[in-house]
Each structure stands twice: as C-alpha cells, then as structure tokens.
Design an enzyme around this catalytic site. Sequence first.
Site, PDB file in Angstrom:
ATOM      1  N   GLY A 109      48.456  36.672  40.438  1.00 50.98           N
ATOM      2  CA  GLY A 109      48.536  35.592  41.420  1.00 50.98           C
ATOM      3  C   GLY A 109      48.344  34.205  40.819  1.00 50.98           C
ATOM      4  N   PHE A 110      47.363  34.069  39.963  1.00 49.94           N
ATOM      5  CA  PHE A 110      47.066  32.753  39.395  1.00 49.94           C
ATOM      6  C   PHE A 110      48.214  32.250  38.526  1.00 49.94           C
ATOM      7  CE2 PHE A 110      45.245  29.965  36.130  1.00 49.94           C
ATOM      8  CZ  PHE A 110      44.670  28.995  36.947  1.00 49.94           C
ATOM      9  N   ASP A 156      35.895  35.368  31.807  1.00 51.73           N
ATOM     10  CA  ASP A 156      37.005  35.351  30.855  1.00 51.73           C
ATOM     11  C   ASP A 156      37.450  33.907  30.721  1.00 51.73           C
ATOM     12  OD1 ASP A 156      38.532  35.334  33.563  1.00 51.73           O
ATOM     13  OD2 ASP A 156      40.059  34.862  32.060  1.00 51.73           O
ATOM     14  N   ASP A 160      44.181  40.829  35.519  1.00 55.56           N
ATOM     15  CA  ASP A 160      44.216  40.044  36.749  1.00 55.56           C
ATOM     16  C   ASP A 160      45.391  40.537  37.584  1.00 55.56           C
ATOM     17  OD1 ASP A 160      46.436  39.054  35.531  1.00 55.56           O
ATOM     18  OD2 ASP A 160      45.712  37.008  35.327  1.00 55.56           O
TER      19      ASP A 160
END
Lengths: 379, 379
Positions: free
Chosen positions: A99-100, A272, A96
């Site tokens: 950001g999350f 995921d 990823d």
Amino acid sequence: MQDTTPRFGFRLIGEDGAARVGEIATPHGLVRTPAFMPVGTGATVKALYPEQVKATGADIVLANTYHLMLRPGAERIAKLGGLHPFMRWDGPILTDSGGFQVMSLAKIREVSEEGVRFQSHLDGSRHMLTPERAVEIQCLLGADIQMQLDECIELPAERAQVERAMALSLRWAERARDAFASLGKPGQALFGIVQGGTDPELRRRSAEALVAMAFPGYAVGGLAVGEGHEVMLRTLEGVVPLLPGEKPRYLMGVGTPQDLIESVKRGIDMFDCVLPTRNGRHGIAFTWAGRLNLRNACHADDPAPLDPTSGCPAARDYSRAYLHHLVKSGEYLGAMLLSWANTAFYQELMAAMRLAMAEGRFASWAEETKRRLAASEED
Amino acid sequence: MQDTTPRFGFRLIGEDGAARVGEIATPHGLVRTPAFMPVGTGATVKALYPEQVKATGADIVLANTYHLMLRPGAERIAKLGGLHPFMRWDGPILTDSGGFQVMSLAKIREVSEEGVRFQSHLDGSRHMLTPERAVEIQCLLGADIQMQLDECIELPAERAQVERAMALSLRWAERARDAFASLGKPGQALFGIVQGGTDPELRRRSAEALVAMAFPGYAVGGLAVGEGHEVMLRTLEGVVPLLPGEKPRYLMGVGTPQDLIESVKRGIDMFDCVLPTRNGRHGIAFTWAGRLNLRNACHADDPAPLDPTSGCPAARDYSRAYLHHLVKSGEYLGAMLLSWANTAFYQELMAAMRLAMAEGRFASWAEETKRRLAASEED
C-alpha cells in the site's frame, strides 16, 4: 508426542517503564525485540550479502510486496520455492502490503472500496491490489509476518480525508484477516495497521477497531512521513496504550537512532527503515559518536577507522581516509562498507537497548546515548 | 646469519612447450605464474572486499598510477603508509606507469621528450608525468612491481609514428631505470615494456634494446587495443622468444579466457584485465561452460547456480533466477556476485593451466577447454 506445528507467538521477557524486551516466534526462527529489520526492498538488503546481514545480528529482514509483485513477480518466486531460498535468507521475513509504495511510487492510482488500481513505475503495466490479493502475494512469497493492505494518504490532509482512509483501511483489515485465515500457513501472522494521521481521536478509533479484530500483532502506520519527531512521539503516546501488551507493536518506516530510542521508550517492539543502507550509499556513517559524512575533506587523511571497538569489519578495519576516497570516487566498495557498518550499528543499538532494559536502566542509558549521538556532522 | 633483505626473483618450476609454470618472489610474498592480476584501478577491485579477492586465489592485484595520482594522490597514500594498508591488501601489488590511462582518459595530452603533460579527466587540473615522476609515484604507493612510463599510441597508426613512440619509450625506459635505481626499495622491481605496435621489426628492436638494459621483468604493451586475437598472437610469437627465459613476461591488459590460454601457450606469465569485474557489473558471467548473459530471459526461472562445482559461493550458492532478477533490477548485489564469480573463475582458469602444465598436458587441456568455453551466449 510433541506438537511441532510452527506457532506465531510473542513472549514478553521484561519491561522497563513502557519499554520492553521480548521475543517473537516465527516459522523461520526467533526475533529478539526490540528489533530493527534491515530493508530488502527487491529481495536484497542493498549492497550486502545475506550472510553479512545475519552476522550483524539482524534476526529478521523486511521485503516490499509492491516491488516484488512487479519484479520478478510473486508467482515466479513461489515457483522457485518462496522468498527465503530465492534471496538466501533462512531467518524470518516480514513483508509490507504494498500500500505505501503504491502511493509513493506508482504512476496512476485509483483507490476504490475494492482496492487500489495502479500503473507500475517500471513499465506502465496495470495492476489491481486488493486486501485479498495483498495477502495472496505475501503468502506466495512465504512471508512469516504479513501486513494488511491499508490506504496511505499524503499528509497534510483534511481530517475528513484522513478519516475516510482510516475507515477504509479498517474494512480492508477485516477482508485481509478473512483472506489470511484461508491462505496463511501455520505460524505465519498477519498484522493490522493503525492509521488516522496525527489525529488522536482517529488513531483511537482505528486502534480499538483493530484490537477487536484480534490480530496477532499491530503496526503503527502513516508516521515518519514529514510530521516531525515530536508529533510522531505524541501520536505513539496516544496509540501504544490502546494496544494489547501481549502482542508485538511495529512502528513502520522508522527511523533515526534517536527515533528508535524514543519509540522503544514508548513501548514499540519492531522497526524497519532504509536509513542505514540508503545513507550508507550516500557516504553517511552512523557511529556511537554520531553521524559522520565521509564526503567531508576532514576525513581525507584520517587513518582511524569508523569505530575501533566495533565488531563489524567495515567499521573496525578500514580507515576513514580510505572510506573518504571510495565515497568520493563513487566506488562500489564505499557503499558496501558503509551499508555494512550502518546495518551493524543499528543492530548494536538494538542490542544495547535490550541489555539496558534487562538491567533496568533504560532511561539513563537513553539519555546518555542521545547525548553521544547528538555530535553529528552536517550531511 | 641469514640475509632477510627482500629480493625480487623469478623461479621457473616447469615448462610444457613454450608454456611455463613459475613463481615470482616480491616483498609482499609469492606470485604463482601464470598469474592473472585482478584490476584495482582506484585502490579497490570493483565491488569486491579485499578478503574475497584473496580467497579467489589471486596472489597479486594491479592498481592504476594515473587514477591514484589524481585521487587520492600518491603523497597522501604514502603518508597513510602506502597502498598496501590503504586498500587493505597485504599481498604483492603491481602498478602501471599511468601512460596508457593518460592516453585513454586524460583530456589534453602533449607528449614531449620530457614526458606527457595532461589535464585530469576529473577536475581539469594540469599534471606532468615524466619517466622519473612515474617511478616516484609508484615508489610512494609502495608497488612491488612497477612499470616504466611508455608512450601508448592509438592504432592503427603510420609506421613512422609507431617507431617514434617506440624509440621514445626506450629512452624513457633508461630514465625510469635510473630513477628506480635510486628510489626503489629492496625487492621491488621495475619492468620494461616492449612496444612497436604490430610491426615485427619494431617489436624486435624494442625487445632487444630493453633486454640490453637488463630489467628484472618484461611487459608486452600496446596489444589488445583492437588489432584482433590472431594479430596479437602473431606479435607474441615474434616477441616472446626475444625475451630472456629467466625473467617473467607480462602481457598488459589481456584478456578473455581464450586470450589467456593462447598467450600462456606462447610463454606469457602474467596478465591483468578489467573483463571479469567490468563484465560482472554488466551481467555477464564467465563459467567453464562459456559466457552467460544473466540479463537474458532464459535465466528468469532457472533455480540452478552458475556452477554447482565452483568453490566460489557466488557461483555455487545463488540461483540464476536470482542473479537475473538482481541484474535486471540494477541491484548492487548483482554486480557484487558476478564480479566475485568472474574473479574466482579467472583464478580457477589460471590454476587449471598451472596444473595442466605441471602434468605435461597443457596442449590437450587447452584444446578441450577452448571447446568448452566456446559455447557462449550472446551479450
């Protein structure tokens, strides 16, 4: 002479309604879709050896940019040959953008046009994550499939706030694409991420703008953050038809077996989620007869395994009585066995979906399977 | 017609000075001696699958009566077919009597002639452990090798106190022997335990009385409890010559690789210790080049494995940099890999000792090996 330069590609093998079977080609091999990616946050799928992950049938794993940039550091992993040898996973890896996790874990966060400035949750050190740096980190890790940096906001939020974050994520998508054009290696791919909360109009604008940027694949972000199963599915029903059929579609951070079935039915190809491993560490087993809570006293004297027909030793060879004992005692082996069994179950579920689609009976398979899975114990 | 009733037996294969190579026959197979028994306190060798324990070369594991009587309970394990199927270990199992853990873990302890009354450290429930009940529990578990209940006192202690506990342990030995005579299954064995602290005279009286009771094997208890390496070795030098040569000798709760080498040199055949697994969970690796602390920053960028020549994948296939990262991050896989590597190292050490004895070069092997092992990092 054959050109052996690795190429990223998605091949549609078959469709059954909106659901589809396919195959993603990456520099580290093929990914059968629909695919569930076990989560290896800190360069390890928690409580599993990499050989076990592979043996469950997982073609690809996910790793988290936020965690790895902080510890052990992207430059360090690059010096050691990249994430594949570092974590001993020679198959495809998706990362990823960070950001999350910046949103959910970092201490102080300041979002600007440039990027997001934050403090590490580990040691308070200060970092700046820009769309360009997120790509650079993922290239240092050597990720086969990478994600653009996006702004993930907490929901519920005002529409204006959702719109602002969505628009910023689009500008970051362009910058990420430009950075990846110079940093990405042959065969690696950068995906754009559709944002826009649960607002159909914002989702549409986000999807259309990203499609115009011609990413090799598209993720749907900002879902499974508390909006509920039905709202998530309605949002997918709005977004998926806007995405090109010849590109893979990735629903980030999802979900339960039921979520996966319903999302595949609506045209999603990749998933995921930490559920199989996190729940495994908390004594929960996923089986074809529904979810079991191994902490419950009803298992204390039960010599039966989780599933005598499973191909996974953890589900097939160990009694529920023993698993109950291990979980109650807080033994490593309890987490190891249940994480293994759950990771294997999720792969069995994906394989069953691919088979049902290949045989053109996905809809009836889905209904029957959801009925079987509904018989779950209380957590 | 051949008599297939299982028989307990000890066969001496060779001697090299006081050190000896042998073989113990049990209902669940042979144990090559000198043997190191990995500790499976709660019916699991922590952070290892039973198949891994077996593959390291371990012939026998130890389980703790105190822990298992409290959770999940001996009667429950018996109903499930015994400890072997419960923990999926089909090789020999040795159980202790619970005496040591009552002393070190239980909340309230009252020692009387009858036995020891105590409160569980888990839930405060009250229990009575007598020599007879300790045998009964070990028979319910189905242990191949069982231990008499003894009174383990904290050291240092007054001589009179040590003598009282030693004498009580002798009376308990007789009661245990009588109970085992009616409860034990063919081929199972009950060992007596020599006590007497670090006092040569008390140790002599304990050993002689136990030998007169004709146990099939003898343990040396009450050592490695803080008296120091040299005192432990001097005590062994006094006790071992008093024990019959045709019976196995077991030094309980020992120890470091150096302890093992010196004790084998003095005629000990069996060991158990939590060190390889406990240290593994704390980031410490045992190798032929000494002990490593994987938390140390010097390992952060090191692509070398713990030992490229090891037969254990954990020691051979994973970089120190990755192990450092896993340990620093508190990942399950760090504990899993280091417990595995350490358990394998201890078995390699025992195999090397057996080989050196078979070739009549134990003394020189021991000196060279102790030099190699001395180069240990700070914990």
